[in-house]
Design a protein around this motif. Sequence first.
Motif, PDB file in Angstrom:
ATOM      1  N   THR A   1       0.817  -1.212   0.000  1.00 28.07           N
ATOM      2  CA  THR A   1       0.000   0.000   0.000  1.00 28.07           C
ATOM      3  C   THR A   1       0.849   1.259   0.000  1.00 28.07           C
ATOM      4  OG1 THR A   1      -1.815  -1.105   1.139  1.00 28.07           O
ATOM      5  CG2 THR A   1      -1.758   1.292   1.268  1.00 28.07           C
ATOM      6  N   LEU A   2       1.884   1.283   0.839  1.00 28.53           N
ATOM      7  CA  LEU A   2       2.742   2.468   0.913  1.00 28.53           C
ATOM      8  C   LEU A   2       3.469   2.724  -0.397  1.00 28.53           C
ATOM      9  CD1 LEU A   2       4.179   2.011   4.514  1.00 28.53           C
ATOM     10  CD2 LEU A   2       2.696   3.871   3.736  1.00 28.53           C
ATOM     11  N   VAL A   3       3.934   1.677  -1.038  1.00 26.54           N
ATOM     12  CA  VAL A   3       4.621   1.855  -2.318  1.00 26.54           C
ATOM     13  C   VAL A   3       3.656   2.387  -3.366  1.00 26.54           C
ATOM     14  CG1 VAL A   3       5.736   0.652  -4.228  1.00 26.54           C
ATOM     15  CG2 VAL A   3       6.407   0.134  -1.884  1.00 26.54           C
ATOM     16  N   VAL A   4       2.487   1.796  -3.468  1.00 28.70           N
ATOM     17  CA  VAL A   4       1.512   2.223  -4.478  1.00 28.70           C
ATOM     18  C   VAL A   4       1.099   3.677  -4.259  1.00 28.70           C
ATOM     19  CG1 VAL A   4      -0.835   1.850  -5.331  1.00 28.70           C
ATOM     20  CG2 VAL A   4       0.670  -0.103  -4.927  1.00 28.70           C
ATOM     21  N   ASP A   5       0.951   4.071  -3.007  1.00 22.95           N
ATOM     22  CA  ASP A   5       0.472   5.424  -2.706  1.00 22.95           C
ATOM     23  C   ASP A   5       1.555   6.490  -2.731  1.00 22.95           C
ATOM     24  OD1 ASP A   5      -2.066   4.465  -2.407  1.00 22.95           O
ATOM     25  OD2 ASP A   5      -2.077   4.540  -0.211  1.00 22.95           O
ATOM     26  N   ASN A   6       2.835   6.101  -2.559  1.00 24.84           N
ATOM     27  CA  ASN A   6       3.863   7.119  -2.322  1.00 24.84           C
ATOM     28  C   ASN A   6       5.118   7.026  -3.178  1.00 24.84           C
ATOM     29  OD1 ASN A   6       2.786   8.508   0.295  1.00 24.84           O
ATOM     30  ND2 ASN A   6       2.599   6.311   0.693  1.00 24.84           N
ATOM     31  N   PHE A   7       5.379   5.904  -3.843  1.00 21.95           N
ATOM     32  CA  PHE A   7       6.623   5.797  -4.608  1.00 21.95           C
ATOM     33  C   PHE A   7       6.648   6.851  -5.700  1.00 21.95           C
ATOM     34  CE2 PHE A   7       9.421   3.850  -7.859  1.00 21.95           C
ATOM     35  CZ  PHE A   7      10.578   3.794  -7.091  1.00 21.95           C
ATOM     36  N   HIS A   8       7.823   7.444  -5.894  1.00 18.22           N
ATOM     37  CA  HIS A   8       7.911   8.648  -6.722  1.00 18.22           C
ATOM     38  C   HIS A   8       7.650   8.418  -8.197  1.00 18.22           C
ATOM     39  CE1 HIS A   8      11.745   8.314  -9.064  1.00 18.22           C
ATOM     40  NE2 HIS A   8      11.966   7.359  -8.197  1.00 18.22           N
ATOM     41  N   ASP A   9       7.848   7.209  -8.705  1.00 20.17           N
ATOM     42  CA  ASP A   9       7.778   6.968 -10.150  1.00 20.17           C
ATOM     43  C   ASP A   9       6.617   6.025 -10.478  1.00 20.17           C
ATOM     44  OD1 ASP A   9       8.176   6.623 -12.818  1.00 20.17           O
ATOM     45  OD2 ASP A   9      10.087   5.555 -12.643  1.00 20.17           O
ATOM     46  N   PRO A  10       5.470   6.546 -10.918  1.00 22.09           N
ATOM     47  CA  PRO A  10       4.341   5.679 -11.242  1.00 22.09           C
ATOM     48  C   PRO A  10       4.653   4.662 -12.330  1.00 22.09           C
ATOM     49  CG  PRO A  10       3.658   7.984 -11.161  1.00 22.09           C
ATOM     50  CD  PRO A  10       5.156   7.971 -11.093  1.00 22.09           C
ATOM     51  N   ALA A  11       5.605   4.987 -13.220  1.00 23.38           N
ATOM     52  CA  ALA A  11       5.929   4.073 -14.311  1.00 23.38           C
ATOM     53  C   ALA A  11       6.524   2.763 -13.817  1.00 23.38           C
ATOM     54  CB  ALA A  11       6.900   4.755 -15.281  1.00 23.38           C
ATOM     55  N   ALA A  12       7.060   2.771 -12.596  1.00 24.44           N
ATOM     56  CA  ALA A  12       7.661   1.550 -12.052  1.00 24.44           C
ATOM     57  C   ALA A  12       6.642   0.636 -11.382  1.00 24.44           C
ATOM     58  CB  ALA A  12       8.739   1.919 -11.035  1.00 24.44           C
ATOM     59  N   LEU A  13       5.397   1.104 -11.248  1.00 28.07           N
ATOM     60  CA  LEU A  13       4.431   0.344 -10.458  1.00 28.07           C
ATOM     61  C   LEU A  13       3.889  -0.887 -11.175  1.00 28.07           C
ATOM     62  CD1 LEU A  13       2.481   3.197  -8.645  1.00 28.07           C
ATOM     63  CD2 LEU A  13       4.354   1.774  -7.798  1.00 28.07           C
ATOM     64  N   ASP A  14       3.904  -0.903 -12.504  1.00 32.29           N
ATOM     65  CA  ASP A  14       3.476  -2.113 -13.204  1.00 32.29           C
ATOM     66  C   ASP A  14       4.411  -3.278 -12.888  1.00 32.29           C
ATOM     67  OD1 ASP A  14       1.255  -0.970 -14.320  1.00 32.29           O
ATOM     68  OD2 ASP A  14       2.224  -0.515 -16.250  1.00 32.29           O
ATOM     69  N   GLY A  15       5.705  -3.029 -12.946  1.00 30.31           N
ATOM     70  CA  GLY A  15       6.668  -4.065 -12.592  1.00 30.31           C
ATOM     71  C   GLY A  15       6.565  -4.461 -11.137  1.00 30.31           C
ATOM     72  N   PHE A  16       6.303  -3.475 -10.275  1.00 31.00           N
ATOM     73  CA  PHE A  16       6.102  -3.767  -8.851  1.00 31.00           C
ATOM     74  C   PHE A  16       4.884  -4.653  -8.662  1.00 31.00           C
ATOM     75  CE2 PHE A  16       4.019  -2.582  -4.822  1.00 31.00           C
ATOM     76  CZ  PHE A  16       5.015  -2.952  -3.928  1.00 31.00           C
ATOM     77  N   GLY A  17       3.790  -4.327  -9.355  1.00 32.31           N
ATOM     78  CA  GLY A  17       2.584  -5.147  -9.249  1.00 32.31           C
ATOM     79  C   GLY A  17       2.824  -6.575  -9.700  1.00 32.31           C
ATOM     80  N   ALA A  18       3.609  -6.742 -10.764  1.00 31.87           N
ATOM     81  CA  ALA A  18       3.923  -8.095 -11.227  1.00 31.87           C
ATOM     82  C   ALA A  18       4.723  -8.858 -10.180  1.00 31.87           C
ATOM     83  CB  ALA A  18       4.698  -8.018 -12.541  1.00 31.87           C
TER      84      ALA A  18
END
Length: 416
Positions: A40-57
């Motif tokens: 939750t914290l990463v999704v809500d606060n990580f600075h680069d939204p483009a990295a979240l697809d890889g994070f989700g995977a």
Amino acid sequence: MHAKMPRVLLAGLLFLLVPSQGFGLDLPRSNHPVFDRVVTLVVDNFHDPAALDGFGAAVRRELNDRQPLNSESPGPQVDTAIERILASLEASHTARFKQDTIAYYELADIFRFAIRHDMKRLFPPDGAATYAGVGMVTRMENGLRFVSDVYDGSPADKAGIRVGDEVLSVDGAPYREIDSFRDRIGRTVEIRLRREAGTQPFKATVAVERLRPLPTFEKAIDNSVALHEEGGRSIGYLRLWTLSSPDGLDIVARELATGRLKDADGVIVDLRGRWGGGPPDAAELFVGDTPNFRLIPRSGKDMLANVRWRRPVVAIIDEGSRSGLELFAYALKANGIPLVGTRTAGALLAGRAYLLPDDSILELAVSDAVIDDDVRLEGRGVEPDIIATFPLPYAAGRDPQREAAFEEMRRTLAKD
């Protein structure tokens, strides 16, 4: 006079407090409170939204594994899963720290305002982050543990422990960063070490103290200051263990202006630190073009308002030069000051801390960092002008990077 420092528009591991920014990424839950809170914290606060697809995977892989993470998963499995999903972000200032590490206490002190509502509960009774220790840090190389840092003036330093010593045991038990010294404040421990490969171990009797990280760093900065007289010239030395301590730069300014380094012909600034932080203009102390300025009240005792060092400088860097210290190194290099050592960490983002349900700390990169219009040090670092490596195992206190910096300063002074 040094050239003017490039203007910094945004920079630093300048420890930030920023509002949450939700990106609406819908991910499955494990029902493990610590893992899910990290997600939750990463999704809500990580600075680069483009990295979240890889994070989700990466999160889905942990939940679709042969042994999927769930509310009953053992601690080691949870630790490994969190480490993997954070690694998928490929960013500095993004890691979890547990209470069995020195880094936990150091970050708790650095980020004390971000977790201020929990400090008294974590560190009763007054909420000051402290731990029992001897003032040394270690790291593993080739399956063996070696001393990687000894804080200047610490009990370990006074006991003769040196960087590169192999750590074998503490009071006959395996070394643990925190547990080896817990409940031993005011007593001594016997640390068994080996200084050279294949030789007999030796023992050091070391006093255990209650250490508060930021004051410990300030004392180490102060204790690092030294003046070396060579052939009629004097070379000063100081080590900036961090820029995060409130008075660290003030200590340096005082020593340069009126203290032990005021008559030095040149100064070596050691940027091989533990943490960055600090103001983005910290290097102005050595490269700024504003004048020295003192205030003299009725008492007649000077108060330093502005200090600028005008004589030669050489700086030492390595992978421990990270974040704000990298910005410091970049500014020095941009102004023609030679850097000696190896490439810096390439870790220049802005981070903040979050407390997790098990009281571990999540450090998370919440902002990009840009120098001038488009210079980013994240993933790149700052290259030295003079390469000098430092093989850690069995260094026996020898410091080839420091030696190379002194040699460069001698060459500089010989030209005058």
